[in-house]
Structures are given as structure tokens and as C-alpha cells.
Design a protein around this motif. Structure first.
Motif, PDB file in Angstrom:
ATOM      1  N   THR A 128      -7.677   4.062   9.292  1.00  0.00           N
ATOM      2  CA  THR A 128      -6.356   4.273   8.698  1.00  0.00           C
ATOM      3  C   THR A 128      -5.358   4.754   9.750  1.00  0.00           C
ATOM      4  OG1 THR A 128      -7.521   4.913   6.671  1.00  0.00           O
ATOM      5  CG2 THR A 128      -5.164   5.294   6.728  1.00  0.00           C
ATOM      6  N   TYR A 129      -5.811   5.605  10.670  1.00  0.00           N
ATOM      7  CA  TYR A 129      -4.918   6.023  11.762  1.00  0.00           C
ATOM      8  C   TYR A 129      -4.544   4.827  12.646  1.00  0.00           C
ATOM      9  CZ  TYR A 129      -4.944  11.108  11.135  1.00  0.00           C
ATOM     10  OH  TYR A 129      -4.726  12.372  10.668  1.00  0.00           O
ATOM     11  N   GLY A 140      -5.765   6.027  -1.149  1.00  0.00           N
ATOM     12  CA  GLY A 140      -5.948   4.588  -1.317  1.00  0.00           C
ATOM     13  C   GLY A 140      -4.659   3.883  -1.710  1.00  0.00           C
ATOM     14  N   LEU A 141      -3.880   4.532  -2.574  1.00  0.00           N
ATOM     15  CA  LEU A 141      -2.599   3.935  -2.976  1.00  0.00           C
ATOM     16  C   LEU A 141      -1.582   3.957  -1.835  1.00  0.00           C
ATOM     17  CD1 LEU A 141      -1.946   4.993  -6.678  1.00  0.00           C
ATOM     18  CD2 LEU A 141      -2.107   2.692  -5.742  1.00  0.00           C
ATOM     19  N   TYR A 142      -1.569   5.026  -1.051  1.00  0.00           N
ATOM     20  CA  TYR A 142      -0.694   5.065   0.131  1.00  0.00           C
ATOM     21  C   TYR A 142      -1.048   3.908   1.065  1.00  0.00           C
ATOM     22  CZ  TYR A 142       1.431   9.696  -0.614  1.00  0.00           C
ATOM     23  OH  TYR A 142       2.169  10.749  -1.085  1.00  0.00           O
ATOM     24  N   ARG A 143      -2.336   3.716   1.231  1.00  0.00           N
ATOM     25  CA  ARG A 143      -2.791   2.671   2.150  1.00  0.00           C
ATOM     26  C   ARG A 143      -2.405   1.284   1.626  1.00  0.00           C
ATOM     27  NH1 ARG A 143      -9.013   2.543   4.373  1.00  0.00           N
ATOM     28  NH2 ARG A 143      -8.610   1.443   6.328  1.00  0.00           N
ATOM     29  N   PHE A 144      -2.596   1.086   0.323  1.00  0.00           N
ATOM     30  CA  PHE A 144      -2.275  -0.207  -0.268  1.00  0.00           C
ATOM     31  C   PHE A 144      -0.783  -0.493  -0.180  1.00  0.00           C
ATOM     32  CE2 PHE A 144      -1.655  -3.483  -3.389  1.00  0.00           C
ATOM     33  CZ  PHE A 144      -2.831  -4.205  -3.349  1.00  0.00           C
ATOM     34  N   ASN A 145       0.026   0.556  -0.295  1.00  0.00           N
ATOM     35  CA  ASN A 145       1.477   0.405  -0.242  1.00  0.00           C
ATOM     36  C   ASN A 145       2.023   0.480   1.181  1.00  0.00           C
ATOM     37  OD1 ASN A 145       2.860   0.325  -3.084  1.00  0.00           O
ATOM     38  ND2 ASN A 145       1.101   1.683  -3.295  1.00  0.00           N
TER      39      ASN A 145
END
Length: 409
Positions: free
Chosen positions: A293-294, A259-264
Motif C-alpha cells: 500500500t505504501y 480497504g475502502l481508502y485503497r479502493f478509492n
């Protein structure tokens, strides 16, 4: 697709160890700053000696009765040592209410008796009166010479237990000024700041702890949680990555990291982390997340498989429509046609899905399939909608094209 909000549950304990009350006259030697000790009557001293003898023989009930008889016979005679011994006996007999009364009388008669204040705090604690325990421990600290920082810490810890972080905070700030402040003092300070909703003030305290213990995974996780509260998502991600290098994450941890990777805006790492966290049997909802996400990572080729599995596992109009658009993007027009038509069968209130199915058939020059899809779009779309107009136009084009083909032959 927006990233899911990540929440953190951070528990900071104080590490307070409460010991049972103890009795020791030697402690009085450190408390002579209160002035001369009150004189102890010879008869009272004898009664106390007799009680000690019974206590050595584990006859606490008889010892207490002996002191009670003496107190009843001489009600005007008071001495802090006598009250203190009664408090110890009452505590040993698990009579907390009477122990509380006896220790309270002790500190009233001789306020500078630190051990009595500590014992009173311990009894208050066992009686689930943390605010009174804090006040008693603070008194013990104030009477101690030299000042004993452990007593100040215990007072602060009791204030935290009493849900009075505002009272604990100045005590802990004072302790933290010591360059050699103990870890438990600093952890308690972090907790006080957090309970007062002061994450920005908690961060430097955690960094101070990390300067001592850079390999403490729990502290890195705590730092990540604080940065997340402050909406410093990049810093939170960095701290969480260190945490998981030190302590391999479980399924929930991986999802937090993803989730943090996605937010960043690091969607590919987010997708790969999601894939790892979902395991071998992901749910349809998890597959939706993975496919989305992909796509954010501009990898439709990798999004296709989870999108197909999700649609097969739990087919819905939305899920099939998303799969169809993905297939269309990858120029898998026949598959996209079938998916759009399946989605339209479940729900197509605006006729859009039928219309897109028709366009897929047109790409393949399958005019009969296209005509079927456009006619279906006309039936489902509102008459004056853009989809209806586009479907009518496409049907005219097909008719004209087929007529031209026939006349040319």
C-alpha cells in the motif's frame, strides 16, 4: 495491487415486542361495529363467573376443568367469550396447542374480536409459526377502527420472521407514507428491501432515518454497507468515515476503512490506517499489505521497513524478491544483491532473480559478485530465454572490461 474485497454483515432488527396474551372484556366496547353481540346464556355466564373466582385464587387447573365439564355437558352451546376464557386459561397453564385451538374458535365465533386475534398471533409466535402469526395480526389490523398502525407493523414483522419479505413490504411501505412513521417501522422497511435485494430502495429510507438521527453511528454504517453493495465506493467511504468519527473503530473496522481508502485510490491514508489496525505485532501477510500500500502511495521509503520485517519473519522467494526490488529502487544495491541471491536460492526457475543480483553488483563494480550471479542465472534460466541471453552478454562485457583494464596497466 488490488484492494481486498470488503464484505459487510448488516443486521436490521424490527424491534417487535410480543406480549403474552391478555384477557380484557373492555376491549369489546371498541368493536361494536361487528353488530350486536351474541346473547350469553345465564348458565354459561355462571360457569364463567365461577371460573373467574377460581382464577383469582390461582386455581387455574380447577377453573379449566370446570369450563371443560360445562362444554362437555352442553356441546351445542357456543360463545366467543367462553372460548376466549378457555384460551386464556390454556395459555396460563402453558398449554399452547389448546390455547391456539380456543383462540381460533373465539375468532371463528366473533371475527371482529381484535384482542383474540392478537392473542392468537402471540400464541402462533410462541409456537414458532410466524406466518400464521402474521395472518392473525393482519386480521386484527383489518378489524380495528380506527386502523391501528402498530398492528400492521406487527403483522409485517411476523412476515419478516417467516422469511416472507415480499408480503411484509407493502405493509411497511404503507406505514412509511406516514410523515411521522416510527423508527422501527422504517428499520423494518430497510430490512425488507435488503432481504429482497433492493439496496437502492433501502438507501433513501436510511437517509430519512439519518435526517432524524444524524449522530446515529449504526445508521451511518448501514448506509456504508448499502452503498458498498451498490458499488458506490466513494459514498460508502464517506459514510464509513462518519460512522467511525461517531464510534471509534476496532481492528476489523480499521481494516474495512483502509480497504475502502485503497479502493478509492487514497493509498497513503489506506497505509496509515492499515498500520494502526495491525498493531504492534503484525503478521508477515499484514506487513506485505502495508508495504504494497505504501508503494501504491509512491512512498518506497516507508514501504522498506515492513517489507524487511516480512522477509525476516517468513522468508519466501517472492517476499525476498519484492524486498530486493524495493532496495534496488532505493539504490541500496548491496542489500538488494543479497536479497536477490537469497530469493534465488529458494526459487529462481527463470533465472530472473540471479540476473537482477548481477546487475546490482555491476552498479557497485563488484565484478566477481556479478560474474557469480550471471553464471547462476545461466544455469537456472532456460537456454534460449531472454534472461540467459542477457546473462551471457553481461558475462562477455565483464570479461572484456576486465581485459581492457589489465592491458591498460
Amino acid at each position: 495491487m488490488a484492494a481486498k474485497k470488503i464484505t459487510w454483515g448488516v443486521l436490521v432488527t424490527c424491534g417487535l415486542l410480543i406480549l403474552a396474551p391478555v384477557w380484557a372484556w373492555a376491549a369489546l366496547q371498541e368493536e361494536d361495529h361487528c353488530g350486536p353481540e351474541p346473547k350469553l346464556d345465564r348458565a354459561m355466564n355462571q360457569a364463567m363467573y365461577d371460573a373467574f373466582q377460581l382464577m383469582d385464587k390461582k386455581k387455574d387447573q380447577k377453573a379449566r376443568q370446570l369450563l371443560e365439564r360445562y362444554a362437555k355437558r352442553y356441546p351445542r352451546e357456543k360463545h366467543y367469550r367462553f372460548s376466549y376464557l378457555q384460551g386464556i386459561l390454556n395459555y396460563r397453564m402453558k398449554d399452547l396447542a389448546r390455547a391456539e385451538k380456543s383462540f381460533t374458535e373465539t375468532v371463528t365465533l366473533w371475527p371482529c374480536y381484535i384482542t383474540a386475534w392478537r392473542n392468537l398471533a402471540a400464541v402462533h409466535h410462541e409456537m414458532k409459526k410466524p406466518l400464521l402469526a402474521a395472518q392473525a395480526m393482519l386480521k386484527a389490523y383489518q378489524y380495528s377502527k380506527p386502523r391501528n398502525p402498530q398492528l400492521l407493523y406487527q403483522a409485517a414483522a411476523f412476515y419478516l420472521m417467516a422469511r416472507k419479505p415480499g408480503k411484509a413490504l407493502p405493509l411497511l411501505v404503507k406505514l412509511a407514507k406516514n410523515p411521522k412513521a416510527e423508527k422501527k417501522w422504517l428499520m423494518a422497511l430497510v430490512r425488507a428491501h435488503m432481504e429482497l435485494k433492493q439496496p437502492a430502495k433501502a438507501v433513501p429510507v436510511v437517509r430519512r432515518l439519518l435526517s432524524r438521527e444524524p449522530g446515529n453511528a449504526r445508521l451511518w454504517r448501514l448506509l456504508a454497507g448499502l452503498n458498498l453493495e451498490l458499488k458506490r465506493h466513494a459514498r460508502a467511504l464517506n459514510a464509513l468515515e462518519v460512522h467511525y468519527r461517531l464510534k471509534p473503530p476496532d481492528e476489523k473496522g480499521l481494516q474495512n476503512l483502509a480497504g475502502l481508502y485503497r479502493f478509492n485510490r487514497v493509498p497513503f491514508k489506506a497505509a496509515e490506517t492499515y498500520r494502526e489496525s495491525f498493531g504492534k505485532k503484525p503478521t508477515a501477510k499484514q506487513l506485505d499489505t502495508l508495504a504494497g500500500t505504501y508503494l501504491e502511495a509512491n512512498r518506497p521509503d516507508l514501504a522498506l521497513e515492513p517489507a524487511q520485517k516480512a522477509a525476516k519473519m517468513k522468508p519466501t522467494a517472492r517476499r525476498l524478491g519484492r524486498l530486493a526490488r524495493l532496495q534496488m529502487h532505493l539504490k541500496k544495491y548491496m542489500q538488494a544483491y543479497d536479497s536477490f541471491m537469497a530469493a534465488a536460492k529458494l526459487a529462481d526457475p527463470k533465472g530472473d532473480r540471479s540476473l537482477l543480483a548481477g546487475h546490482c553488483a555491476m552498479r557497485l563494480e563488484k565484478f566477481q559478485l556479478a560474474r557469480r550471479a550471471f553464471n547462476q542465472a545461466l544455469k537456472k534460466a532456460p537456454p534460449d530465454s531472454g534472461a540467459a541471453k542477457e546473462a551471457r552478454k553481461a558475462l562477455v562485457s565483464i570479461k572484456e572490461y576486465l581485459a581492457a583494464m589489465e592491458s591498460g596497466q
